[in-house]
Design a protein around this motif. Structure first.
Motif, PDB file in Angstrom:
ATOM      1  N   ALA A  19       0.818  -1.192   0.028  1.00  0.00           N
ATOM      2  CA  ALA A  19       0.048  -0.159  -0.011  1.00  0.00           C
ATOM      3  C   ALA A  19       1.039   1.196  -0.189  1.00  0.00           C
ATOM      4  O   ALA A  19       0.489   2.371  -0.765  1.00  0.00           O
ATOM      5  CB  ALA A  19      -0.956  -0.042   1.115  1.00  0.00           C
ATOM      6  N   TYR A  20       1.920   1.204   0.867  1.00  0.00           N
ATOM      7  CA  TYR A  20       2.781   2.513   0.818  1.00  0.00           C
ATOM      8  C   TYR A  20       3.527   2.487  -0.567  1.00  0.00           C
ATOM      9  O   TYR A  20       3.451   3.681  -0.948  1.00  0.00           O
ATOM     10  CB  TYR A  20       3.932   2.017   1.824  1.00  0.00           C
ATOM     11  N   ARG A  21       3.875   1.614  -1.130  1.00  0.00           N
ATOM     12  CA  ARG A  21       4.628   1.707  -2.595  1.00  0.00           C
ATOM     13  C   ARG A  21       3.629   2.143  -3.436  1.00  0.00           C
ATOM     14  O   ARG A  21       3.990   3.115  -4.416  1.00  0.00           O
ATOM     15  CB  ARG A  21       5.186   0.508  -2.859  1.00  0.00           C
ATOM     16  N   TYR A  22       2.486   1.735  -3.524  1.00  0.00           N
ATOM     17  CA  TYR A  22       1.491   1.943  -4.357  1.00  0.00           C
ATOM     18  C   TYR A  22       1.233   3.623  -4.243  1.00  0.00           C
ATOM     19  O   TYR A  22       1.180   4.166  -5.318  1.00  0.00           O
ATOM     20  CB  TYR A  22       0.213   1.073  -4.339  1.00  0.00           C
ATOM     21  N   LEU A  23       0.909   3.923  -3.353  1.00  0.00           N
ATOM     22  CA  LEU A  23       0.542   5.212  -2.972  1.00  0.00           C
ATOM     23  C   LEU A  23       1.587   6.413  -3.209  1.00  0.00           C
ATOM     24  O   LEU A  23       1.332   7.436  -3.794  1.00  0.00           O
ATOM     25  CB  LEU A  23      -0.216   5.534  -1.487  1.00  0.00           C
ATOM     26  N   LYS A  24       2.748   6.096  -2.437  1.00  0.00           N
ATOM     27  CA  LYS A  24       3.898   6.892  -2.777  1.00  0.00           C
ATOM     28  C   LYS A  24       4.212   7.238  -4.329  1.00  0.00           C
ATOM     29  O   LYS A  24       4.307   8.155  -4.688  1.00  0.00           O
ATOM     30  CB  LYS A  24       5.020   6.181  -2.062  1.00  0.00           C
ATOM     31  N   ARG A  25       4.068   5.899  -5.115  1.00  0.00           N
ATOM     32  CA  ARG A  25       4.407   6.171  -6.570  1.00  0.00           C
ATOM     33  C   ARG A  25       3.265   6.878  -7.257  1.00  0.00           C
ATOM     34  O   ARG A  25       3.567   7.786  -8.026  1.00  0.00           O
ATOM     35  CB  ARG A  25       4.443   4.707  -7.074  1.00  0.00           C
ATOM     36  N   ALA A  26       2.083   6.694  -6.935  1.00  0.00           N
ATOM     37  CA  ALA A  26       1.021   7.536  -7.117  1.00  0.00           C
ATOM     38  C   ALA A  26       1.112   9.052  -6.917  1.00  0.00           C
ATOM     39  O   ALA A  26       0.601   9.843  -8.033  1.00  0.00           O
ATOM     40  CB  ALA A  26      -0.398   6.856  -6.799  1.00  0.00           C
ATOM     41  N   LEU A  61       3.539   8.006   5.258  1.00  0.00           N
ATOM     42  CA  LEU A  61       3.733   8.777   4.302  1.00  0.00           C
ATOM     43  C   LEU A  61       3.197  10.148   5.143  1.00  0.00           C
ATOM     44  O   LEU A  61       3.854  11.367   4.471  1.00  0.00           O
ATOM     45  CB  LEU A  61       2.617   8.843   3.008  1.00  0.00           C
ATOM     46  N   GLU A  62       2.551  10.239   6.111  1.00  0.00           N
ATOM     47  CA  GLU A  62       2.508  11.384   6.745  1.00  0.00           C
ATOM     48  C   GLU A  62       3.622  12.134   7.377  1.00  0.00           C
ATOM     49  O   GLU A  62       4.026  13.215   7.408  1.00  0.00           O
ATOM     50  CB  GLU A  62       1.252  11.302   7.761  1.00  0.00           C
ATOM     51  N   ALA A  63       4.510  11.043   7.861  1.00  0.00           N
ATOM     52  CA  ALA A  63       5.704  11.303   8.233  1.00  0.00           C
ATOM     53  C   ALA A  63       6.655  11.774   7.501  1.00  0.00           C
ATOM     54  O   ALA A  63       7.538  12.513   7.773  1.00  0.00           O
ATOM     55  CB  ALA A  63       6.456  10.135   9.221  1.00  0.00           C
ATOM     56  N   GLU A  64       6.654  11.162   6.393  1.00  0.00           N
ATOM     57  CA  GLU A  64       7.313  12.077   5.127  1.00  0.00           C
ATOM     58  C   GLU A  64       6.870  13.454   4.648  1.00  0.00           C
ATOM     59  O   GLU A  64       7.747  13.997   3.694  1.00  0.00           O
ATOM     60  CB  GLU A  64       7.444  10.967   4.067  1.00  0.00           C
ATOM     61  N   GLY A  65       5.857  13.697   5.073  1.00  0.00           N
ATOM     62  CA  GLY A  65       5.280  15.081   4.526  1.00  0.00           C
ATOM     63  C   GLY A  65       4.522  14.970   3.269  1.00  0.00           C
ATOM     64  O   GLY A  65       4.355  15.969   2.748  1.00  0.00           O
TER      65      GLY A  65
END
Length: 220
Positions: A19-26, A61-65
């Protein structure tokens, strides 16, 4: 009789990691542009996971801003701010110009690597593959930084990667003509490495960063 040792199987990523990889890439590819609000359900369906791992991914993703979380509503994709653009450009100038100065004595060996990445950029542009174009663009710049030989500065530069990818993807997608300009400017940097004037090389590197900054500011 001895038997060859079996190679360990690759460990499949967890649902939260998927889920993290999908959303970050999106987010980086502007599938979900800054300012858009997406729900946990939408992410779960798109990534093929349940909502629990989506929540874990969103916290990362919140922690990464990259996102701001709103309970019962979803996640807001944080827009790129004027301050973020200014900070990234300032950091790039400090690191890249220092690196460019350091690598000048070894420019002959550096040029072959840069030419390869420029070829990749041209190939991606011809194919209309913005993601591959942006990846090759970042690799071009990172090659100069890494060749300078300062591991701490190289690590700092790599920490800017996600922010640069996000801005770069948006600039190539939303600013018609910028890709052609960027390709020309990268070719100009290679040409400067063929000469005997280190200032011409530094000027080419600095001008490209400044022009990128101008394009990034139009995205807001």
């Amino acid at each position: 009789m001895t038997h060859p040792t079996a190679s360990p199987r690759a460990v499949a990523p967890s649902a939260a990691e998927r889920a993290y990889r999908y959303l970050k890439r999106a987010i980086l590819e502007q599938v979900h542009p800054g300012g858009s609000l997406i729900s946990e359900g939408e992410i779960a369906e798109a990534a093929g996971v349940s909502r629990t791992p989506v929540r874990e991914a969103l916290l990362r993703l919140e922690a990464e801003g990259l996102v701001a979380l709103y309970p019962k509503r979803g996640a807001l994709i944080r827009p790129v701010s004027a301050r973020e653009i200014a900070d990234v450009i300032e950091a790039r100038r400090l690191v890249e110009l220092h690196a460019a100065e350091r690598v000048w004595p070894r420019r002959a060996e550096l040029k072959a690597d840069l030419a390869r990445w420029l070829t990749e950029m041209r190939r991606a542009h011809a194919a209309g593959d913005v993601t591959a174009l942006m990846a090759a663009d970042r690799a071009f710049h990172a090659t100069v930084v890494e060749a300078a030989g300062n591991e701490i500065l190289a690590e700092l530069y790599h920490r800017l990667r996600d922010r640069q990818l996000r801005m770069g993807e948006a600039s190539f997608r939303l600013s018609p003509g910028w890709a052609e300009v960027a390709l020309t400017e990268h070719a100009g940097q290679l040409a400067a490495l063929d000469g005997e004037d280190p200032q011409a090389w530094l000027d080419a590197v600095g001008a490209h960063i400044d022009n990128a900054a101008t394009v990034f500011r139009t995205l807001r």
